[in-house]
Design an enzyme around this catalytic site. Structure first.
Site, mmCIF file in Angstrom:
data_model
loop_
_atom_site.group_PDB
_atom_site.id
_atom_site.type_symbol
_atom_site.label_atom_id
_atom_site.label_comp_id
_atom_site.label_asym_id
_atom_site.label_seq_id
_atom_site.Cartn_x
_atom_site.Cartn_y
_atom_site.Cartn_z
ATOM 1 N N GLU A 102 -6.792 3.240 -12.836
ATOM 2 C CA GLU A 102 -6.069 4.325 -12.146
ATOM 3 C C GLU A 102 -4.753 4.637 -12.864
ATOM 4 N N ALA A 124 -6.689 -2.008 1.406
ATOM 5 C CA ALA A 124 -5.875 -1.640 2.560
ATOM 6 C C ALA A 124 -6.730 -1.442 3.814
ATOM 7 N N HIS A 125 -7.879 -0.756 3.668
ATOM 8 C CA HIS A 125 -8.686 -0.486 4.873
ATOM 9 C C HIS A 125 -9.340 -1.750 5.404
ATOM 10 N N GLY A 148 -5.758 -0.993 -13.499
ATOM 11 C CA GLY A 148 -5.746 -0.640 -14.914
ATOM 12 C C GLY A 148 -6.314 0.750 -15.152
ATOM 13 N N HIS A 192 -24.956 23.427 2.841
ATOM 14 C CA HIS A 192 -25.138 24.025 1.517
ATOM 15 C C HIS A 192 -24.187 25.209 1.358
ATOM 16 N N GLY A 202 -6.499 -5.525 -18.393
ATOM 17 C CA GLY A 202 -7.282 -5.536 -17.162
ATOM 18 C C GLY A 202 -7.923 -4.187 -16.898
ATOM 19 N N SER A 221 0.116 -9.601 -0.892
ATOM 20 C CA SER A 221 -0.044 -10.167 -2.238
ATOM 21 C C SER A 221 0.950 -9.555 -3.216
ATOM 22 N N CYS A 229 0.824 -1.216 0.000
ATOM 23 C CA CYS A 229 0.000 0.000 0.000
ATOM 24 C C CYS A 229 0.858 1.265 0.000
HETATM 25 P P1 FAD Z 1 0.752 -5.870 1.910
HETATM 26 O O1 FAD Z 1 0.514 -4.430 1.913
HETATM 27 O O2 FAD Z 1 1.021 -6.544 0.616
HETATM 28 O O3 FAD Z 1 1.993 -6.094 2.889
HETATM 29 C C1 FAD Z 1 2.569 -7.348 3.066
HETATM 30 C C2 FAD Z 1 3.981 -7.174 3.563
HETATM 31 O O4 FAD Z 1 4.481 -8.461 3.898
HETATM 32 C C3 FAD Z 1 4.945 -6.598 2.523
HETATM 33 O O5 FAD Z 1 5.597 -5.466 3.060
HETATM 34 C C4 FAD Z 1 5.945 -7.724 2.243
HETATM 35 O O6 FAD Z 1 7.263 -7.256 2.060
HETATM 36 C C5 FAD Z 1 5.854 -8.538 3.537
HETATM 37 N N1 FAD Z 1 6.182 -9.963 3.385
HETATM 38 C C6 FAD Z 1 5.710 -10.845 2.481
HETATM 39 N N2 FAD Z 1 6.243 -12.078 2.713
HETATM 40 C C7 FAD Z 1 7.061 -11.949 3.772
HETATM 41 C C8 FAD Z 1 7.893 -12.850 4.488
HETATM 42 N N3 FAD Z 1 7.968 -14.150 4.186
HETATM 43 N N4 FAD Z 1 8.614 -12.369 5.528
HETATM 44 C C9 FAD Z 1 8.573 -11.063 5.871
HETATM 45 N N5 FAD Z 1 7.785 -10.165 5.230
HETATM 46 C C10 FAD Z 1 7.039 -10.608 4.202
HETATM 47 N N6 FAD Z 1 -6.090 -0.603 -1.627
HETATM 48 C C11 FAD Z 1 -6.919 0.351 -1.162
HETATM 49 O O7 FAD Z 1 -7.656 0.101 -0.214
HETATM 50 N N7 FAD Z 1 -6.944 1.594 -1.714
HETATM 51 C C12 FAD Z 1 -6.154 1.932 -2.758
HETATM 52 O O8 FAD Z 1 -6.195 3.064 -3.233
HETATM 53 C C13 FAD Z 1 -5.281 0.951 -3.275
HETATM 54 N N8 FAD Z 1 -4.470 1.237 -4.322
HETATM 55 C C14 FAD Z 1 -3.607 0.287 -4.772
HETATM 56 C C15 FAD Z 1 -2.808 0.606 -5.859
HETATM 57 C C16 FAD Z 1 -1.928 -0.335 -6.363
HETATM 58 C C17 FAD Z 1 -1.040 0.024 -7.526
HETATM 59 C C18 FAD Z 1 -1.840 -1.616 -5.742
HETATM 60 C C19 FAD Z 1 -0.851 -2.633 -6.245
HETATM 61 C C20 FAD Z 1 -2.643 -1.948 -4.674
HETATM 62 C C21 FAD Z 1 -3.548 -1.006 -4.184
HETATM 63 N N9 FAD Z 1 -4.404 -1.282 -3.128
HETATM 64 C C22 FAD Z 1 -5.268 -0.333 -2.659
HETATM 65 C C23 FAD Z 1 -4.408 -2.610 -2.472
HETATM 66 C C24 FAD Z 1 -3.615 -2.547 -1.149
HETATM 67 O O9 FAD Z 1 -2.301 -2.128 -1.435
HETATM 68 C C25 FAD Z 1 -3.608 -3.903 -0.475
HETATM 69 O O10 FAD Z 1 -4.934 -4.362 -0.309
HETATM 70 C C26 FAD Z 1 -2.958 -3.812 0.895
HETATM 71 O O11 FAD Z 1 -1.628 -3.350 0.793
HETATM 72 C C27 FAD Z 1 -2.956 -5.177 1.587
HETATM 73 O O12 FAD Z 1 -2.356 -5.057 2.833
HETATM 74 P P2 FAD Z 1 -1.645 -6.298 3.534
HETATM 75 O O13 FAD Z 1 -1.132 -5.767 4.843
HETATM 76 O O14 FAD Z 1 -2.537 -7.460 3.558
HETATM 77 O O15 FAD Z 1 -0.421 -6.688 2.587
HETATM 78 P P1 NAI Z 2 -8.826 -6.468 -10.329
HETATM 79 O O1 NAI Z 2 -9.195 -7.827 -9.906
HETATM 80 O O2 NAI Z 2 -9.427 -5.295 -9.664
HETATM 81 O O3 NAI Z 2 -9.099 -6.288 -11.885
HETATM 82 C C1 NAI Z 2 -8.521 -7.135 -12.820
HETATM 83 C C2 NAI Z 2 -9.292 -7.020 -14.119
HETATM 84 O O4 NAI Z 2 -8.599 -7.755 -15.108
HETATM 85 C C3 NAI Z 2 -10.686 -7.601 -14.041
HETATM 86 O O5 NAI Z 2 -11.589 -6.658 -14.569
HETATM 87 C C4 NAI Z 2 -10.606 -8.876 -14.881
HETATM 88 O O6 NAI Z 2 -11.837 -9.179 -15.507
HETATM 89 C C5 NAI Z 2 -9.521 -8.519 -15.864
HETATM 90 N N1 NAI Z 2 -8.796 -9.655 -16.429
HETATM 91 C C6 NAI Z 2 -8.379 -10.780 -15.809
HETATM 92 N N2 NAI Z 2 -7.684 -11.562 -16.664
HETATM 93 C C7 NAI Z 2 -7.639 -10.904 -17.850
HETATM 94 C C8 NAI Z 2 -7.059 -11.176 -19.120
HETATM 95 N N3 NAI Z 2 -6.360 -12.281 -19.333
HETATM 96 N N4 NAI Z 2 -7.219 -10.266 -20.106
HETATM 97 C C9 NAI Z 2 -7.935 -9.117 -19.903
HETATM 98 N N5 NAI Z 2 -8.501 -8.826 -18.718
HETATM 99 C C10 NAI Z 2 -8.354 -9.694 -17.700
HETATM 100 O O7 NAI Z 2 -7.227 -6.427 -10.212
HETATM 101 P P2 NAI Z 2 -6.209 -5.230 -10.290
HETATM 102 O O8 NAI Z 2 -6.769 -4.049 -10.981
HETATM 103 O O9 NAI Z 2 -4.954 -5.847 -10.809
HETATM 104 O O10 NAI Z 2 -6.018 -4.871 -8.766
HETATM 105 C C11 NAI Z 2 -5.527 -5.843 -7.831
HETATM 106 C C12 NAI Z 2 -6.087 -5.624 -6.470
HETATM 107 O O11 NAI Z 2 -5.608 -4.400 -5.945
HETATM 108 C C13 NAI Z 2 -7.604 -5.544 -6.512
HETATM 109 O O12 NAI Z 2 -8.123 -6.503 -5.638
HETATM 110 C C14 NAI Z 2 -7.945 -4.177 -6.055
HETATM 111 O O13 NAI Z 2 -8.988 -4.183 -5.112
HETATM 112 C C15 NAI Z 2 -6.668 -3.662 -5.390
HETATM 113 N N6 NAI Z 2 -6.549 -2.248 -5.763
HETATM 114 C C16 NAI Z 2 -7.399 -1.373 -5.190
HETATM 115 C C17 NAI Z 2 -7.382 -0.062 -5.557
HETATM 116 C C18 NAI Z 2 -8.330 0.860 -4.927
HETATM 117 O O14 NAI Z 2 -8.949 0.485 -3.948
HETATM 118 N N7 NAI Z 2 -8.453 2.075 -5.421
HETATM 119 C C19 NAI Z 2 -6.454 0.454 -6.550
HETATM 120 C C20 NAI Z 2 -5.621 -0.569 -7.127
HETATM 121 C C21 NAI Z 2 -5.681 -1.862 -6.706
#
Ligand code: FAD
Ligand code: NAI
Length: 459
Positions: free
Chosen positions: A187, A319-320, A185, A443, A180, A145, A43
């Site tokens: 954002e 994240a939340h 995709g 308002h 995707g 993940s 995150c």
């Molecule tokens: P993570 O944040 O993935 O943290 C896991 C941690 O575990 C990592 O720091 C990793 O290094 C560590 N780890 C893994 N394996 C080991 C090991 N064996 N030993 C020690 N450490 C280890 N979510 C939202 O709610 N809002 C958003 O706007 C949003 N935007 C996103 C944008 C992008 C580009 C991406 C990729 C994700 C986004 N997400 C968003 C999703 C969000 O980031 C995740 O849902 C969230 O980070 C999950 O939290 P977590 O604590 O489960 O895992």
């Molecule tokens: P996602 O699961 O949100 O979307 C993936 C999209 O790819 C889906 O619409 C799916 O139908 C499509 N797809 C799957 N296989 C495909 C293929 N072979 N060809 C074309 N399309 C295909 O996954 P995403 O966007 O990668 O995000 C990962 C995770 O991170 C999500 O669970 C999301 O909740 C979280 N995230 C959250 C954000 C937020 O809360 N603002 C921002 C970014 C990520």
């Protein structure tokens, strides 16, 4: 010599892990938190925060580029300094990471850098200084993940990239194909489109953001098209060829095949849990076929003393949601009642306008057997939205037709990520659409649109 005996050892310092560690320490547990890469997890380092920093900067650039003449503001040429934009993003990440360091220090959480692995009653940490064994009454798995790789489009970090690389490009691609049409995709596609790239989003399903309210997703698609993004729905990338720095993608859509040439392909087709290499199989921790660690409603795995939360377990990858689970499991470990209401977890896509949602979509509510009452109101009808120059979108309220109970709220519009909090609170307190409609909204404010939509749902 550092202490090695703890009440709780957390593996993973993402929003799930670090929040759980700090909450448990606040409740009096002796806590260690291990991470192999960084504090703040996906995150903070390669997810929510850097993406939002770039979304803000790119939105400003796009707005300035389009011109502010109608506000009576003249401007000379608008330029892009991508390096400065990236540096600002990095600074925000560093500031927030330091914040977690400070939080750990303040709450007395011991932090270890290294790879964690579970063993009965203990956790090994493989770090730069060798291996260390920590003993713990409770072990919390919060390893999060990583991006899913498509077998026919393997990541090379340069031409076929994941979200991680898409947050650090050194140059605006001329053409970017995004595989995707999910949150990532849309954002990151928006960021690079605003900065000047031609962006094509290839989505396997017939709708972007499958799972979101269909009408709202379609409206967002229309607005993104107006901003210049292109969409290919019901389509999948078949193969990739890279020659002289250019990528040629073969895409199948129905029975048609077409080729697209671009500079980069961003594969954003979901994320997979990090459960491998943690020693879980050896410990007999139950994992499903997707690699997710299985937990009961309390966050406990099938092995006594081992808990799991966040992206590692089934459910929304947000994240939340991970944070809420982190707080709840820490409370349970400390002998308190922990609670997460999975029916009221908002989800937001930070495009422009933002699409925020909580509870059931119209389709989900109908499929669950409800007779639904729908209330809608457009931002176009709101004075503040006009003052802000931000009139696209609407609020849609889904209620139970007979009882008026609120089932879901969907907001496509300016600051939807903030406005949705009202819907979350309303669901949390079991409100009716009328309760929301009778709530007095300031308002002129965007939140008036929420009140209007709720009133429109009341028969
Ligand atoms: P993570 O944040 O993935 O943290 C896991 C941690 O575990 C990592 O720091 C990793 O290094 C560590 N780890 C893994 N394996 C080991 C090991 N064996 N030993 C020690 N450490 C280890 N979510 C939202 O709610 N809002 C958003 O706007 C949003 N935007 C996103 C944008 C992008 C580009 C991406 C990729 C994700 C986004 N997400 C968003 C999703 C969000 O980031 C995740 O849902 C969230 O980070 C999950 O939290 P977590 O604590 O489960 O895992
Ligand atoms: P996602 O699961 O949100 O979307 C993936 C999209 O790819 C889906 O619409 C799916 O139908 C499509 N797809 C799957 N296989 C495909 C293929 N072979 N060809 C074309 N399309 C295909 O996954 P995403 O966007 O990668 O995000 C990962 C995770 O991170 C999500 O669970 C999301 O909740 C979280 N995230 C959250 C954000 C937020 O809360 N603002 C921002 C970014 C990520």
């Amino acid at each position: 010599m550092r202490d090695t005996a703890f009440d709780l050892v957390v593996i993973g310092a993402g929003p799930g892990g670090y929040v759980a560690a700090s909450k448990a320490a606040q409740l009096g547990l002796k806590v260690a938190c291990i991470d192999k890469s960084y504090l703040g997890g996906t995150c903070l380092n390669v997810g929510c925060i850097p993406s939002k920093a770039l979304l803000e900067s790119s939105a400003l650039f796009y707005r300035a580029k389009k011109g502010l003449g109608h506000h009576g503001i003249g401007q000379s040429e608008v330029g892009l300094d991508l390096r400065a934009m990236m540096a600002r993003k990095e600074k925000i990440v560093q500031t927030m990471t330091k914040g977690i360091e400070g939080l750990f220090k303040g709450r007395g959480v011991t932090h270890f850098f290294g790879k964690g692995q579970v063993a009965p009653g203990s956790v090994s940490v493989q770090g730069a200084g060798g291996e260390q064994m920590l003993t713990a009454k409770h072990i919390l798995l919060a390893t999060g993940s990583t991006p899913v790789e498509l077998p026919n489009l393997p990541f090379d970090g340069e031409h076929v990239i994941s979200s991680t690389e898409a947050l650090t490009l050194k140059k605006v691609p001329e053409r970017l194909v995004v595989i995707g049409g999910g949150a990532i995709g849309l954002e990151l596609g928006s960021v690079w489109s605003r900065l000047g790239a031609q962006v094509l989003v290839v989505e396997a399903m017939e709708q972007i953001l499958p799972g979101m309210d269909q009408e709202m997703a379609q409206q967002l698609e229309r607005l993104l098209k107006r901003q210049g993004l292109k969409f290919l729905l019901g389509a999948k990338a078949q193969a990739v060829a890279i020659a002289e720095g250019r990528v040629t993608l073969t895409i199948a859509a129905g029975d048609q095949e077409r080729a697209e040439t671009c500079d980069q392909v961003l594969v954003a087709v979901g994320r997979k849990p990090c459960s491998a290499g943690l020693g879980l199989e050896e410990m007999g921790v139950a994992i499903n076929e997707r690699g997710q660690v299985l937990v009961d409603a309390q966050g406990r795995t099938n092995v006594e003393g081992i808990w799991a939360i966040g992206d590692l377990v089934p459910g929304a990858m947000l994240a939340h949601k991970a944070e809420a689970e982190g707080v709840a499991v820490a409370e349970r470990m400390a002998g308190r009642a922990g609670q997460v209401n999975y029916e009221a977890i908002p989800s937001v896509v930070y495009t422009h306008p933002e699409l925020a949602s909580v509870g059931a979509s119209e389709e989900e509510a109908t499929a669950a057997g409800h007779e639904v009452a729908i209330g809608k109101y457009p931002f176009r009808g709101n004075a503040r939205a006009h003052c802000m120059d931000d009139i696209d979108g609407l609020v849609k309220v889904v209620a139970e037709a007979h009882t008026d109970q609120l089932l879901g709220m969907h907001i496509l519009g300016p600051q939807a990520s903030h406005l949705i909090a009202e819907g979350v609170l309303a669901l949390e307190f079991g409100a009716s659409a009328e309760d929301v409609g009778r709530t007095v909204h300031a308002h002129p404010a965007l939140s008036e649109v929420v009140g209007e939509a709720a009133r429109a749902a009341v028969p």
